[in-house]
Design a protein around this motif. Sequence first.
Motif, short mmCIF file in Angstrom:
data_model
loop_
_atom_site.label_atom_id
_atom_site.label_comp_id
_atom_site.label_asym_id
_atom_site.label_seq_id
_atom_site.Cartn_x
_atom_site.Cartn_y
_atom_site.Cartn_z
N GLN A 108 4.80 7.16 -13.33
CA GLN A 108 5.80 6.18 -13.72
C GLN A 108 5.93 5.09 -12.66
O GLN A 108 6.15 5.38 -11.48
N PHE A 109 5.79 3.82 -13.10
CA PHE A 109 6.00 2.66 -12.24
C PHE A 109 7.25 1.93 -12.71
O PHE A 109 7.38 1.63 -13.90
N VAL A 110 8.16 1.60 -11.80
CA VAL A 110 9.27 0.69 -12.09
C VAL A 110 9.16 -0.43 -11.06
O VAL A 110 9.44 -0.22 -9.87
N LEU A 111 8.75 -1.61 -11.50
CA LEU A 111 8.48 -2.74 -10.62
C LEU A 111 9.35 -3.91 -11.05
O LEU A 111 9.26 -4.38 -12.18
N ASP A 112 10.19 -4.39 -10.12
CA ASP A 112 11.17 -5.38 -10.51
C ASP A 112 11.40 -6.40 -9.39
O ASP A 112 11.56 -6.02 -8.22
N SER A 113 11.41 -7.68 -9.74
CA SER A 113 11.78 -8.75 -8.83
C SER A 113 12.62 -9.75 -9.59
O SER A 113 12.29 -10.14 -10.72
N PHE A 114 13.69 -10.22 -8.95
CA PHE A 114 14.51 -11.23 -9.60
C PHE A 114 13.83 -12.59 -9.56
O PHE A 114 13.81 -13.32 -10.55
N SER A 115 13.25 -12.94 -8.41
CA SER A 115 12.67 -14.29 -8.28
C SER A 115 11.29 -14.24 -7.64
O SER A 115 11.01 -14.92 -6.66
N GLY A 116 10.40 -13.42 -8.17
CA GLY A 116 9.04 -13.35 -7.65
C GLY A 116 8.12 -12.70 -8.66
O GLY A 116 8.57 -12.06 -9.62
N ALA A 117 6.81 -12.86 -8.45
CA ALA A 117 5.82 -12.28 -9.34
C ALA A 117 5.78 -10.76 -9.18
O ALA A 117 6.07 -10.21 -8.12
N VAL A 118 5.37 -10.10 -10.24
CA VAL A 118 5.19 -8.64 -10.26
C VAL A 118 3.76 -8.37 -10.70
O VAL A 118 3.34 -8.82 -11.78
N ARG A 119 3.01 -7.60 -9.88
CA ARG A 119 1.58 -7.40 -10.16
C ARG A 119 1.17 -5.95 -10.00
O ARG A 119 1.68 -5.24 -9.12
N ILE A 120 0.19 -5.53 -10.81
CA ILE A 120 -0.54 -4.28 -10.62
C ILE A 120 -2.01 -4.67 -10.56
O ILE A 120 -2.55 -5.19 -11.55
N ILE A 121 -2.65 -4.44 -9.42
CA ILE A 121 -4.02 -4.89 -9.25
C ILE A 121 -4.92 -3.74 -8.80
O ILE A 121 -4.44 -2.72 -8.29
N LYS A 122 -6.22 -3.92 -9.00
CA LYS A 122 -7.20 -2.96 -8.52
C LYS A 122 -7.47 -3.23 -7.04
O LYS A 122 -7.89 -4.32 -6.66
N GLY A 123 -7.20 -2.22 -6.22
CA GLY A 123 -7.27 -2.41 -4.78
C GLY A 123 -8.64 -2.13 -4.21
O GLY A 123 -9.55 -1.65 -4.89
N LEU A 124 -8.78 -2.44 -2.90
CA LEU A 124 -10.02 -2.22 -2.18
C LEU A 124 -10.03 -0.84 -1.56
O LEU A 124 -8.99 -0.24 -1.29
N ALA A 125 -11.24 -0.32 -1.30
CA ALA A 125 -11.36 1.01 -0.72
C ALA A 125 -10.76 1.09 0.67
O ALA A 125 -10.37 2.15 1.14
N ALA A 126 -10.68 -0.05 1.38
CA ALA A 126 -10.19 -0.06 2.76
C ALA A 126 -8.77 0.46 2.87
O ALA A 126 -8.40 1.08 3.86
N ALA A 127 -7.95 0.23 1.84
CA ALA A 127 -6.56 0.68 1.88
C ALA A 127 -6.48 2.19 1.96
O ALA A 127 -5.65 2.76 2.69
N SER A 128 -7.33 2.89 1.21
CA SER A 128 -7.32 4.35 1.23
C SER A 128 -8.05 4.90 2.45
O SER A 128 -7.68 5.94 3.01
N ALA A 129 -9.09 4.20 2.89
CA ALA A 129 -9.89 4.67 4.04
C ALA A 129 -9.07 4.69 5.31
O ALA A 129 -9.36 5.48 6.22
N GLU A 130 -8.05 3.85 5.42
CA GLU A 130 -7.24 3.76 6.64
C GLU A 130 -6.58 5.09 6.98
O GLU A 130 -6.35 5.41 8.15
N CYS A 131 -6.28 5.90 5.98
CA CYS A 131 -5.51 7.13 6.20
C CYS A 131 -6.36 8.38 6.20
O CYS A 131 -5.83 9.50 6.13
N ARG A 132 -7.65 8.27 6.25
CA ARG A 132 -8.49 9.46 6.27
C ARG A 132 -8.49 10.12 7.63
O ARG A 132 -8.36 9.48 8.63
#
Length: 375
Positions: free
Chosen positions: A351-375
């Motif tokens: 479940q995603f609940v994503l909310d902004s009153f005055s800004g864009a809301v996005r769901i994007i396909k991320g890069l592998a680097a984000a997950s690799a940082e925590c290995r």
Amino acid sequence: MKKLKVAILMFALSLAGALAPAAKAEPFDPQSTAPAPQDPPPAQASQAAEVDLKLERGGKVSISNRAGKITVTGWDRDRVEAKATDVEDSSPLPVVASADREPGTVSLRVGRYAPRAGDEPRAPRHASGEANLVVQVPRYANLEIVDSFGSDVSVSDVQGNVLINQGNGDVDVKRVGSLRASRQNGDISVSGVDRNCQVRNLNGDINVSDVKGRVDSSTANGDISIRNAGGDARADSATGSLDIRCVEGRADANSASGSINLVGIGGDVDANSASGEVIFRGRIQAGGRYKLKTISGEVEMSIQPDPPGFTATMSSYTGELETDFPLKVDTPSQGRVNRRVVGRYGDGQAQFVLDSFSGAVRIIKGLAAASAECR
């Protein structure tokens, strides 16, 4: 805008009230002829240039130094050793030691009483009034910094429980068993905690890394950084940014005025900002719960290209709603303002609940680097 100001004010007042001490102690004046503002030493206390006492396993060392610096290091001996010097001229100062205030406790403080024949004890007239107190304790010791009103505190290699009470000055802690630390003014830096870590601050940044258990942190004025936590992580700031990375458990983040950045969170996420962007980067878990909200700023989830199924509720009053994933939309966006979309990807379990009153809301396909940082 009025709601935003009220939200920030209420958040700051509630957090400051929770952290504020009941009363402020007056600083000690070394040039005064009045008795020092401390209780007389206990009947069996000893005062010497250097202290050397035995501490049994399970024992505690209690330390006070109102101005200067406290440095505590764990070692492989069963002895407590301590010495103090004047900050200005490095002259030796007396250390008052007591082993009888409570069973299994050694109490240490920089000498505030200089024996004078036929006179009441008075404060020693050393140059600056600030002392460097250096203490070595058994690694197994429990440690309490009772009074550090105007002292920096450094603790390392103590495997017991460490408690640092409120004071003014920076705190640097490395390789301890567990930690509870509070400051009124000063930065707090923590690295290497075997169990849980709790830090509170009124004015100053908090940096915590490599904690095997839970992290609970808050500051009224300052940024918070948490990296590598084996349990849950919580961060609250009234006027600062939050950066939480590589947490195996749940992450809760709240800022009244600052951005929130979350990377590599293993559990559920609940992040709220009144003024700042809220960003999540990392792999989502099947059936996970992710809530990202802000009043003024963008909200973005950057996740793996092949995630488990999720249901996303995306809303923004004035911003765009964007997604890289084909959603089966149950509730389409309507109008140029107050947009809202509820869509399902795959089995829709997360479940995603994503909310902004005055800004864009996005769901994007991320890069592998984000997950690799925590290995």
